[in-house]
Write a protein that holds these residues in place. Structure first.
Motif, mmCIF file in Angstrom:
data_model
loop_
_atom_site.group_PDB
_atom_site.id
_atom_site.type_symbol
_atom_site.label_atom_id
_atom_site.label_comp_id
_atom_site.label_asym_id
_atom_site.label_seq_id
_atom_site.Cartn_x
_atom_site.Cartn_y
_atom_site.Cartn_z
ATOM 1 N N ALA A 35 -26.763 21.163 -73.306
ATOM 2 C CA ALA A 35 -26.884 19.263 -72.379
ATOM 3 C C ALA A 35 -27.862 18.876 -72.732
ATOM 4 N N THR A 59 -22.847 16.674 -70.664
ATOM 5 C CA THR A 59 -23.806 16.929 -69.425
ATOM 6 C C THR A 59 -23.385 17.768 -69.356
ATOM 7 N N ARG A 60 -22.971 18.970 -69.769
ATOM 8 C CA ARG A 60 -22.929 20.680 -69.175
ATOM 9 C C ARG A 60 -22.823 20.947 -70.552
#
Length: 155
Positions: A35, A59-60
């Motif tokens: 991320a 985001t991940r």
């Protein structure tokens, strides 16, 4: 065999480019993409074909396939660098592929661009900047906020 990445700093204004990297896959693998708040321009060559894409902030962590015999070149842009045709917010957790012409030119902003190499990526980024495609965001610049306090980043 694990992917071995080679990274280097760049001569381009550090407010635009954070890092340049490259790697080559020897066997069918996958990699974990961490991320990150930044976006990348990623070029890959496989079986004589060039592929180009813009990979957004993530985001991940995600798993990406790595085909055998593929060479990768990446430009990690600095936080605050903006690619006008595709702002980072529009490609979070995603990517945008770019068309590549028969002659191996990458089509960005309606124009064909010669693909950069690990050694000359600065020239490529400077040309994108001169064309107004890559710019530095002024969000948070102290001078901008001081001139327009009603438009501060927190508001």
């Amino acid at each position: 065999m694990a992917l071995r990445f080679e990274h280097r700093d760049t001569e381009v204004d550090v407010s635009l480019v954070d890092r340049v990297w490259r790697t080559r896959s020897d066997a069918e693998e996958t990699m974990t993409s961490a991320a990150r708040t930044c976006w990348h321009l990623v070029l890959s060559r496989a079986q004589g074909r060039l592929f180009a894409s813009l990979r957004g902030p993530e985001t991940r962590a995600t798993i990406a396939p790595v085909p055998p015999g593929t060479e990768f070149l990446g430009v990690r842009f600095a936080f605050g660098a903006v690619f006008r045709p595709h702002p980072a917010a529009s490609i979070v957790d995603g990517y945008v592929p770019f068309p590549v012409t028969e002659s191996g030119r990458i089509v960005i902003g309606g124009e064909g661009w010669e693909a950069p190499t690990f050694e000359n990526v600065e020239h490529f980024v400077r040309r994108l900047q001169a064309a107004g495609l890559v710019v530095r965001s002024h969000l948070g610049d102290e001078e901008q906020v001081a001139e327009h306090p009603e438009a501060s980043p927190t508001e």
